[in-house]
Design a protein around this motif. Structure first.
Motif, PDB file in Angstrom:
ATOM      1  N   GLN A   1       6.068   2.996   8.411  1.00 29.78           N
ATOM      2  CA  GLN A   1       6.553   2.282   7.826  1.00 29.78           C
ATOM      3  C   GLN A   1       7.372   3.103   6.523  1.00 29.78           C
ATOM      4  O   GLN A   1       8.151   2.519   5.858  1.00 29.78           O
ATOM      5  CB  GLN A   1       5.453   1.680   6.929  1.00 29.78           C
ATOM      6  CG  GLN A   1       4.767   0.622   7.917  1.00 29.78           C
ATOM      7  CD  GLN A   1       5.795  -0.598   8.241  1.00 29.78           C
ATOM      8  OE1 GLN A   1       6.235  -1.002   7.522  1.00 29.78           O
ATOM      9  NE2 GLN A   1       5.545  -0.759   9.536  1.00 29.78           N
ATOM     10  N   LYS A   2       7.105   4.508   6.493  1.00 28.78           N
ATOM     11  CA  LYS A   2       7.687   5.153   5.467  1.00 28.78           C
ATOM     12  C   LYS A   2       8.836   5.352   5.964  1.00 28.78           C
ATOM     13  O   LYS A   2       9.268   5.901   7.061  1.00 28.78           O
ATOM     14  CB  LYS A   2       7.093   6.476   5.125  1.00 28.78           C
ATOM     15  CG  LYS A   2       7.841   7.410   4.161  1.00 28.78           C
ATOM     16  CD  LYS A   2       7.039   8.612   3.811  1.00 28.78           C
ATOM     17  CE  LYS A   2       8.137   9.397   2.945  1.00 28.78           C
ATOM     18  NZ  LYS A   2       7.649  10.727   3.068  1.00 28.78           N
ATOM     19  N   PRO A   3      10.058   5.270   5.215  1.00 31.22           N
ATOM     20  CA  PRO A   3      11.640   5.450   5.802  1.00 31.22           C
ATOM     21  C   PRO A   3      11.717   6.834   5.923  1.00 31.22           C
ATOM     22  O   PRO A   3      11.469   7.965   5.068  1.00 31.22           O
ATOM     23  CB  PRO A   3      12.413   5.065   4.447  1.00 31.22           C
ATOM     24  CG  PRO A   3      11.476   4.048   3.698  1.00 31.22           C
ATOM     25  CD  PRO A   3      10.207   4.554   3.838  1.00 31.22           C
TER      26      PRO A   3
ATOM     27  N   MET B   1       0.713  -1.046   0.170  1.00 31.47           N
ATOM     28  CA  MET B   1       0.112   0.140  -0.003  1.00 31.47           C
ATOM     29  C   MET B   1       0.908   1.203  -0.022  1.00 31.47           C
ATOM     30  O   MET B   1       1.913   1.348   0.638  1.00 31.47           O
ATOM     31  CB  MET B   1      -1.048  -0.074   1.170  1.00 31.47           C
ATOM     32  CG  MET B   1      -1.770   1.235   1.366  1.00 31.47           C
ATOM     33  SD  MET B   1      -3.027   0.897   2.706  1.00 31.47           S
ATOM     34  CE  MET B   1      -4.240   1.677   2.150  1.00 31.47           C
ATOM     35  N   ASP B   2       0.406   2.327  -0.584  1.00 28.79           N
ATOM     36  CA  ASP B   2       1.060   3.559  -0.581  1.00 28.79           C
ATOM     37  C   ASP B   2       1.303   4.213   0.696  1.00 28.79           C
ATOM     38  O   ASP B   2       0.082   4.463   1.081  1.00 28.79           O
ATOM     39  CB  ASP B   2       0.472   4.358  -1.746  1.00 28.79           C
ATOM     40  CG  ASP B   2       1.322   5.686  -2.103  1.00 28.79           C
ATOM     41  OD1 ASP B   2       2.372   5.894  -1.524  1.00 28.79           O
ATOM     42  OD2 ASP B   2       0.607   6.555  -2.650  1.00 28.79           O
ATOM     43  N   TYR B   3       2.245   4.658   1.136  1.00 30.38           N
ATOM     44  CA  TYR B   3       1.967   5.360   2.624  1.00 30.38           C
ATOM     45  C   TYR B   3       1.521   6.560   2.472  1.00 30.38           C
ATOM     46  O   TYR B   3       0.888   6.863   3.537  1.00 30.38           O
ATOM     47  CB  TYR B   3       3.621   5.535   2.967  1.00 30.38           C
ATOM     48  CG  TYR B   3       4.327   4.116   3.100  1.00 30.38           C
ATOM     49  CD1 TYR B   3       3.891   2.963   3.644  1.00 30.38           C
ATOM     50  CD2 TYR B   3       5.563   3.828   2.481  1.00 30.38           C
ATOM     51  CE1 TYR B   3       4.560   1.866   3.641  1.00 30.38           C
ATOM     52  CE2 TYR B   3       6.363   2.577   2.435  1.00 30.38           C
ATOM     53  CZ  TYR B   3       5.754   1.574   2.985  1.00 30.38           C
ATOM     54  OH  TYR B   3       6.379   0.567   3.059  1.00 30.38           O
ATOM     55  N   ASP B   4       1.630   7.333   1.237  1.00 25.81           N
ATOM     56  CA  ASP B   4       1.036   8.741   1.443  1.00 25.81           C
ATOM     57  C   ASP B   4      -0.446   8.431   1.097  1.00 25.81           C
ATOM     58  O   ASP B   4      -1.359   9.309   1.989  1.00 25.81           O
ATOM     59  CB  ASP B   4       1.605   9.480   0.026  1.00 25.81           C
ATOM     60  CG  ASP B   4       2.838   9.858   0.241  1.00 25.81           C
ATOM     61  OD1 ASP B   4       3.663   9.715   1.263  1.00 25.81           O
ATOM     62  OD2 ASP B   4       3.597  10.345  -0.936  1.00 25.81           O
ATOM     63  N   LEU B   5      -1.015   7.519   0.556  1.00 25.83           N
ATOM     64  CA  LEU B   5      -2.320   7.321   0.553  1.00 25.83           C
ATOM     65  C   LEU B   5      -3.070   6.784   1.752  1.00 25.83           C
ATOM     66  O   LEU B   5      -4.118   7.417   2.075  1.00 25.83           O
ATOM     67  CB  LEU B   5      -2.656   6.208  -0.528  1.00 25.83           C
ATOM     68  CG  LEU B   5      -4.209   5.942  -0.858  1.00 25.83           C
ATOM     69  CD1 LEU B   5      -5.057   7.301  -1.407  1.00 25.83           C
ATOM     70  CD2 LEU B   5      -4.350   4.760  -1.714  1.00 25.83           C
ATOM     71  N   ALA B   6      -2.236   5.874   2.458  1.00 26.64           N
ATOM     72  CA  ALA B   6      -2.781   5.466   3.926  1.00 26.64           C
ATOM     73  C   ALA B   6      -3.013   6.759   4.909  1.00 26.64           C
ATOM     74  O   ALA B   6      -3.708   6.841   5.492  1.00 26.64           O
ATOM     75  CB  ALA B   6      -1.666   4.623   4.521  1.00 26.64           C
TER      76      ALA B   6
ATOM     77  N   VAL C   1      -2.738   6.231   9.924  1.00 29.31           N
ATOM     78  CA  VAL C   1      -1.782   7.311  10.247  1.00 29.31           C
ATOM     79  C   VAL C   1      -0.480   6.806  10.724  1.00 29.31           C
ATOM     80  O   VAL C   1       0.486   6.854  10.377  1.00 29.31           O
ATOM     81  CB  VAL C   1      -2.397   8.599  10.946  1.00 29.31           C
ATOM     82  CG1 VAL C   1      -1.210   9.256  11.453  1.00 29.31           C
ATOM     83  CG2 VAL C   1      -3.517   9.040  10.062  1.00 29.31           C
ATOM     84  N   ALA C   2      -0.892   5.841  12.016  1.00 29.40           N
ATOM     85  CA  ALA C   2       0.551   5.350  12.637  1.00 29.40           C
ATOM     86  C   ALA C   2       1.149   4.289  11.685  1.00 29.40           C
ATOM     87  O   ALA C   2       2.344   4.258  11.699  1.00 29.40           O
ATOM     88  CB  ALA C   2      -0.007   4.504  13.834  1.00 29.40           C
TER      89      ALA C   2
END
Length: 74
Positions: free
Chosen positions: A51-53, A1-6, A45-46
């Motif tokens: 998960q995003k570096p 899943m895309d972190y920005d989308l989440a 959000v968490a």
């Protein structure tokens, strides 16, 4: 899943759950669904932040939201 989308979905869901929670509390009802939605939003959000570096800085969140919306509209 895309972190920005989440992150974007979590923030939008979280913002929409606040009026539902206030409404339930003002009607003297338990805000069960609103609380569950708030937990889901917080989880999204968490997830995105952990998960995003490098995570997210507060000042880059508006840019991330605009970038996601622009990607969806394109």
């Amino acid at each position: 899943m895309d972190y920005d989308l989440a992150l974007t979905i979590g923030l939008i869901i979280g913002v929409f759950s606040v009026p539902a929670m206030v409404s339930a509390l003002s009607d003297r009802r338990a805000p069960r669904i609103a609380a569950i939605v708030m937990v889901v939003a917080g989880g999204l959000v968490a997830y995105a932040v952990t998960q995003k570096p490098g995570g997210y800085r507060v000042d880059e969140i508006p840019d991330v939201i605009v970038k996601v919306i622009a990607r969806l509209l394109d």
